[in-house]
Design a protein around this motif. Structure first.
Motif, PDB file in Angstrom:
ATOM      1  N   ILE A 151      46.772  85.634  27.619  1.00  0.00           N
ATOM      2  CA  ILE A 151      47.847  85.503  28.598  1.00  0.00           C
ATOM      3  C   ILE A 151      49.177  86.021  28.073  1.00  0.00           C
ATOM      4  O   ILE A 151      50.221  85.739  28.637  1.00  0.00           O
ATOM      5  CB  ILE A 151      48.003  84.051  29.070  1.00  0.00           C
ATOM      6  CG1 ILE A 151      48.128  83.117  27.869  1.00  0.00           C
ATOM      7  CG2 ILE A 151      46.839  83.661  29.949  1.00  0.00           C
ATOM      8  CD1 ILE A 151      48.388  81.687  28.269  1.00  0.00           C
ATOM      9  N   MET A 194      52.345  91.217  26.304  1.00  0.00           N
ATOM     10  CA  MET A 194      53.001  92.035  25.281  1.00  0.00           C
ATOM     11  C   MET A 194      52.106  92.194  24.048  1.00  0.00           C
ATOM     12  O   MET A 194      52.030  93.285  23.473  1.00  0.00           O
ATOM     13  CB  MET A 194      54.359  91.428  24.896  1.00  0.00           C
ATOM     14  CG  MET A 194      55.378  91.471  26.034  1.00  0.00           C
ATOM     15  SD  MET A 194      57.034  90.973  25.541  1.00  0.00           S
ATOM     16  CE  MET A 194      56.859  89.198  25.407  1.00  0.00           C
ATOM     17  N   ARG A 239      50.149  93.514  34.522  1.00  0.00           N
ATOM     18  CA  ARG A 239      51.288  93.250  33.630  1.00  0.00           C
ATOM     19  C   ARG A 239      51.170  94.085  32.367  1.00  0.00           C
ATOM     20  O   ARG A 239      52.169  94.573  31.827  1.00  0.00           O
ATOM     21  CB  ARG A 239      51.329  91.764  33.242  1.00  0.00           C
ATOM     22  CG  ARG A 239      51.788  90.824  34.341  1.00  0.00           C
ATOM     23  CD  ARG A 239      51.959  89.411  33.806  1.00  0.00           C
ATOM     24  NE  ARG A 239      50.689  88.753  33.532  1.00  0.00           N
ATOM     25  CZ  ARG A 239      50.111  87.864  34.339  1.00  0.00           C
ATOM     26  NH1 ARG A 239      50.676  87.540  35.486  1.00  0.00           N
ATOM     27  NH2 ARG A 239      48.970  87.298  34.000  1.00  0.00           N
ATOM     28  N   PRO A 258      51.392  98.713  32.371  1.00  0.00           N
ATOM     29  CA  PRO A 258      52.648  99.469  32.254  1.00  0.00           C
ATOM     30  C   PRO A 258      53.195  99.464  30.832  1.00  0.00           C
ATOM     31  O   PRO A 258      53.803 100.443  30.385  1.00  0.00           O
ATOM     32  CB  PRO A 258      53.619  98.739  33.197  1.00  0.00           C
ATOM     33  CG  PRO A 258      52.772  97.916  34.085  1.00  0.00           C
ATOM     34  CD  PRO A 258      51.541  97.587  33.318  1.00  0.00           C
ATOM     35  N   LEU A 259      52.962  98.373  30.097  1.00  0.00           N
ATOM     36  CA  LEU A 259      53.454  98.299  28.729  1.00  0.00           C
ATOM     37  C   LEU A 259      52.705  99.294  27.850  1.00  0.00           C
ATOM     38  O   LEU A 259      53.297  99.954  26.990  1.00  0.00           O
ATOM     39  CB  LEU A 259      53.292  96.870  28.172  1.00  0.00           C
ATOM     40  CG  LEU A 259      54.088  95.784  28.897  1.00  0.00           C
ATOM     41  CD1 LEU A 259      53.721  94.401  28.372  1.00  0.00           C
ATOM     42  CD2 LEU A 259      55.580  96.021  28.752  1.00  0.00           C
ATOM     43  N   ALA A 307      53.886 102.866  28.753  1.00  0.00           N
ATOM     44  CA  ALA A 307      55.214 103.178  28.207  1.00  0.00           C
ATOM     45  C   ALA A 307      55.098 103.468  26.720  1.00  0.00           C
ATOM     46  O   ALA A 307      55.712 104.407  26.201  1.00  0.00           O
ATOM     47  CB  ALA A 307      56.174 102.012  28.453  1.00  0.00           C
ATOM     48  N   ASP A 308      54.283 102.676  26.019  1.00  0.00           N
ATOM     49  CA  ASP A 308      54.117 102.862  24.579  1.00  0.00           C
ATOM     50  C   ASP A 308      53.500 104.230  24.284  1.00  0.00           C
ATOM     51  O   ASP A 308      53.894 104.916  23.332  1.00  0.00           O
ATOM     52  CB  ASP A 308      53.214 101.751  24.024  1.00  0.00           C
ATOM     53  CG  ASP A 308      53.430 101.485  22.545  1.00  0.00           C
ATOM     54  OD1 ASP A 308      53.640 102.442  21.786  1.00  0.00           O
ATOM     55  OD2 ASP A 308      53.390 100.313  22.151  1.00  0.00           O
ATOM     56  N   TRP A 342      59.793  91.732  19.093  1.00  0.00           N
ATOM     57  CA  TRP A 342      60.073  91.384  20.499  1.00  0.00           C
ATOM     58  C   TRP A 342      58.778  91.155  21.275  1.00  0.00           C
ATOM     59  O   TRP A 342      58.734  90.393  22.237  1.00  0.00           O
ATOM     60  CB  TRP A 342      60.966  92.428  21.174  1.00  0.00           C
ATOM     61  CG  TRP A 342      60.399  93.819  21.330  1.00  0.00           C
ATOM     62  CD1 TRP A 342      60.567  94.866  20.472  1.00  0.00           C
ATOM     63  CD2 TRP A 342      59.593  94.315  22.401  1.00  0.00           C
ATOM     64  NE1 TRP A 342      59.922  95.981  20.942  1.00  0.00           N
ATOM     65  CE2 TRP A 342      59.315  95.679  22.130  1.00  0.00           C
ATOM     66  CE3 TRP A 342      59.078  93.763  23.571  1.00  0.00           C
ATOM     67  CZ2 TRP A 342      58.547  96.480  22.970  1.00  0.00           C
ATOM     68  CZ3 TRP A 342      58.311  94.565  24.421  1.00  0.00           C
ATOM     69  CH2 TRP A 342      58.050  95.904  24.110  1.00  0.00           C
ATOM     70  N   SER A 370      57.532  87.488  21.256  1.00  0.00           N
ATOM     71  CA  SER A 370      58.536  86.503  21.658  1.00  0.00           C
ATOM     72  C   SER A 370      58.005  85.377  22.546  1.00  0.00           C
ATOM     73  O   SER A 370      58.585  84.296  22.599  1.00  0.00           O
ATOM     74  CB  SER A 370      59.681  87.244  22.366  1.00  0.00           C
ATOM     75  OG  SER A 370      60.638  86.354  22.824  1.00  0.00           O
ATOM     76  N   GLN A 371      56.894  85.603  23.272  1.00  0.00           N
ATOM     77  CA  GLN A 371      56.481  84.594  24.249  1.00  0.00           C
ATOM     78  C   GLN A 371      55.886  83.363  23.566  1.00  0.00           C
ATOM     79  O   GLN A 371      54.998  83.470  22.727  1.00  0.00           O
ATOM     80  CB  GLN A 371      55.467  85.169  25.254  1.00  0.00           C
ATOM     81  CG  GLN A 371      54.951  84.102  26.226  1.00  0.00           C
ATOM     82  CD  GLN A 371      54.123  84.660  27.370  1.00  0.00           C
ATOM     83  OE1 GLN A 371      54.669  85.131  28.362  1.00  0.00           O
ATOM     84  NE2 GLN A 371      52.806  84.596  27.235  1.00  0.00           N
ATOM     85  N   ILE A 372      56.368  82.195  23.959  1.00  0.00           N
ATOM     86  CA  ILE A 372      55.775  80.924  23.523  1.00  0.00           C
ATOM     87  C   ILE A 372      55.214  80.262  24.766  1.00  0.00           C
ATOM     88  O   ILE A 372      55.918  80.091  25.770  1.00  0.00           O
ATOM     89  CB  ILE A 372      56.840  79.994  22.893  1.00  0.00           C
ATOM     90  CG1 ILE A 372      57.459  80.641  21.656  1.00  0.00           C
ATOM     91  CG2 ILE A 372      56.218  78.638  22.536  1.00  0.00           C
ATOM     92  CD1 ILE A 372      58.606  79.837  21.070  1.00  0.00           C
ATOM     93  N   VAL A 373      53.923  79.880  24.730  1.00  0.00           N
ATOM     94  CA  VAL A 373      53.315  79.205  25.877  1.00  0.00           C
ATOM     95  C   VAL A 373      53.524  77.708  25.723  1.00  0.00           C
ATOM     96  O   VAL A 373      53.260  77.139  24.671  1.00  0.00           O
ATOM     97  CB  VAL A 373      51.816  79.526  25.967  1.00  0.00           C
ATOM     98  CG1 VAL A 373      51.160  78.720  27.087  1.00  0.00           C
ATOM     99  CG2 VAL A 373      51.611  81.009  26.216  1.00  0.00           C
TER     100      VAL A 373
END
Lengths: 268, 398
Positions: free
Chosen positions: B136, B139, B167, B170-171, B174-175, B254, B257-260
């Motif tokens: 989930i 990134m 989601r 696209p990342l 772009a990369d 970056w 960065s997400q914390i669930v």
């Protein structure tokens, strides 16, 4: 400054109201109209609401589009927005999502170089003309910022953004550190209409215009020619099926439907 | 650049077609103003083909490997059916050619039963592993896939247009600095040119567009679950799954960065809408929430799943999770019963895969009648009540 927020919006034809004559390809343009992309209106309403929660919130609104996109910025300025930015140039026409994201990045970096980082960039989840939901994620990557996409809930606490999004059969609550970028869905709020005072205030809010040159974007770094994807064909969707009319009374129709199901070996 | 050639007859159809009003009569010609966004709708509308968009290619085609790679998806460690559909479709294209199909997964652990991928037509199966990766966290998944694809440069990458796929893709695009086409309803791989023709609804579903990523590689496309059919083959060669331990340096700070904080399961019907065999759907013609509840009861009697058009969802007669159509779920049931649905293109885009469509709508002009297998022009309330009456009788013990 508590928070510096940038809301990205797009002016789109109202594709929900399109009527097309499939034979001649005529669009009923008078029915269609140009509007602020609905989920961008949700993004703007979220940002405006932030001003009721914190002191000292700056809201900038930015759009990339043809010159007539100024209209959607003016609509945004009828709400408590501090500044509006228009990125426009004939060289930008035909940009696919990657090149749009690159152009937006140039605009954002130009403003941040002058006035400092945006704590949060807020976008609508997807536009009703493109329906791709690709631009926000690509923009986040080009800016090198954490992103959270397709959010149904969003709030800021200290230096983190807390949010909810759905994934199949779960709702996930998570957070990212600011500065970041998010895209929100229509589930996040119901936008308000602007007030009369807001409409009057709009007239005093200038729109800053940037073009290719002022953003230092090379000719081959924008627009159709530098877009990896190209449309090679457009056509009307075709549907061809048997089309048998069942023309009985409602009661007989019901029996016929069940007979069809039996023939297809579907148990009811 | 939009160009109008000399075959133009000045019929003016293009002027009425342009959503931005960028075309107008000027000095006995058709002029293009700076309102033009190069959307291309006028090209399709012109009866003599006088309009074209000219574009320059700045770069030659980037080199790539003869691989079609599926960026696979896991749901609680289990491979999603959407992933299997993509493998089946891609392996149909490459049979007996120089191309091969690869399936790649990104996970914090090694999923089980991965050799089943070979029976769907995969030539190689890869797992990218690192403890930072989460199902989930788009990134981290994107960073993992990008690390692999930067090295291997397949010619095509396919992802599912599931919520997570939409989601993550696209990342990755772009990369890799490449093009991405979302929500394709049709894909066609030209073996000679090595080009993937990607067809998707555009302009809110009112028109179809075929797109190519001419020179950039990989060519990336996402496909909604249920568009392709998964087919298990026999006699496929099973090989060991390749496990790649990605170094922590594959992830920029970056991207981590997400914390669930919390995961909550929401209760749903057992069978997801896009796997249902029979769907009973209602639209604006139902008229009220009460009528919709009656339809839900009929669905229950028929052992069918309940679906709703966007109009019904916007009227709050049914939740968004029941919505069928281009912005809802795409379904391919054996039988689709459409009650009071007019048949807007956005809705039809969601049911094209249905084997049989029965439309019940008392308006004989409703577009759905042209696209259904069986058309019932009758008051839907009478039909619903009759169906309920008959089915209730059948259930009664004698």
């Amino acid at each position: 400054m508590a928070f510096r927020i940038l809301v990205l919006i797009k002016q789109v034809p109202d594709t929900r109201k399109v009527e097309m004559d499939q034979k001649t390809g005529n669009l009923r343009r008078d029915l269609m109209g140009s509007i602020m992309n609905p989920e961008d209106a949700n993004a703007l309403a979220w940002a405006v609401d932030l001003k009721t929660q914190f002191n000292d919130v700056y809201i900038g609104v930015m759009t990339m589009g043809p010159p007539q996109s100024e209209k959607v910025l003016k609509s945004a300025c009828c709400h408590p927005v501090n500044e509006a930015f228009l990125l426009t140039d004939t060289a930008f026409a035909g940009s696919d999502t990657k090149v749009t994201a690159q152009t937006l990045r140039a605009g954002i970096e130009a403003i941040e170089n002058e006035a400092g980082f945006f704590d949060l960039i807020v976008c609508g989840h997807q536009a009703i003309d493109g329906d791709t939901a690709q631009t926000p994620g690509q923009l986040a990557h080009f800016l090198g910022r954490p992103c959270a996409l397709g959010l149904d809930f969003l709030e800021l606490k200290e230096n983190r953004a807390f949010y909810c999004f759905s994934n199949n059969d779960e709702i996930i609550t998570a957070s990212i550190k600011l500065p970041g970028l998010v895209s929100v869905t229509k589930n996040i709020n119901t936008p308000d209409f602007p007030t009369v005072r807001g409409v009057i205030a709009m007239k005093n809010k200038p729109i800053r215009v940037f073009n290719r040159e002022s953003l230092n974007i090379p000719f081959d770094g924008c627009g159709l020619d530098s877009s990896p994807t190209r449309v090679v064909k457009t056509f009307f969707p075709e549907f061809s099926r048997k089309n048998i009319l069942i023309d009985f009374s409602g009661a007989q129709c019901a029996e016929t439907i069940l007979k069809i199901m039996e023939k297809m070996r579907i148990d009811a | 650049m939009l160009k109008i050639s000399s075959v133009c007859t000045l019929c003016g159809i293009c002027i009425n077609t342009c959503p931005e009003g960028a075309l107008q009569f000027l000095n006995s010609k058709i002029a293009i103003t700076d309102h033009c966004t190069l959307c291309g709708l006028c090209i399709n509308a012109c009866p003599v083909g006088a309009i074209s968009i000219s574009s320059k290619d700045h770069i030659p085609t980037i080199e790539s490997a003869n691989t079609i790679s599926i960026a696979g998806e896991l749901n609680h460690g289990v491979v999603t059916s959407a992933t299997l559909e993509l493998i089946s479709e891609a392996s149909r294209w490459v049979k007996n050619t120089k191309y091969s199909v690869e399936v790649v997964f990104a996970s914090d652990r090694i999923p089980e039963n991965l050799d089943i991928m070979y029976s769907y037509g995969a030539f190689s199966v890869v797992v990218l592993q690192n403890l930072y990766i989460s199902e989930i966290s788009s990134m981290t998944r994107a960073a993992a896939f990008s690390a692999w694809y930067r090295e291997t440069r397949p010619t095509v990458i396919l992802c599912s247009a599931s919520p997570e796929g939409r989601r993550t893709s696209p990342l990755i695009a772009a990369d890799l600095k490449t093009g991405l086409t979302a929500d394709c309803t049709e894909l066609s791989f030209d073996l000679n040119e090595g080009i993937l023709y990607q067809t998707r609804p555009a302009f809110g579903g009112n028109i179809m567009a075929t797109i190519v990523c001419k020179n950039h590689r990989p060519q990336m496309a996402t496909v909604r679950p249920g568009i392709f059919k998964s087919v298990q083959l026999t006699g496929q060669i099973i090989k060991p799954v390749k496990v790649i331990n990605l170094p922590d340096s594959s992830f920029q700070s970056w991207q981590l960065s997400q914390i669930v904080h919390e995961i909550v399961s929401i209760s749903k019907n057992d069978i997801p809408l896009n796997e249902a065999k029979v769907i009973v759907a209602g639209g604006r013609g139902l008229g009220s929430k009460k009528a919709f509840e009656r339809l839900a009861y009929l669905a229950e009697l028929m052992n069918a799943r309940l679906g709703a058009s966007r109009a019904a969802v916007e009227n709050k007669w049914a939740p968004q999770t029941n919505q069928i159509g281009q912005t809802g779920t795409i379904v391919s049931p054996y039988l689709y019963l459409a009650f009071g649905i007019s048949g807007a293109i956005q809705h039809l885009a969601g049911i094209g895969g249905a084997k049989t469509i029965i439309a019940i709508n008392r308006d004989p002009q409703a577009p759905i009648h042209k696209t259904a297998d069986f058309s019932v022009v009758a008051d839907l309330n009478i039909v619903i009540n009759e169906l309920i009456k008959i089915l209730e009788n059948r259930k009664k013990p004698d």
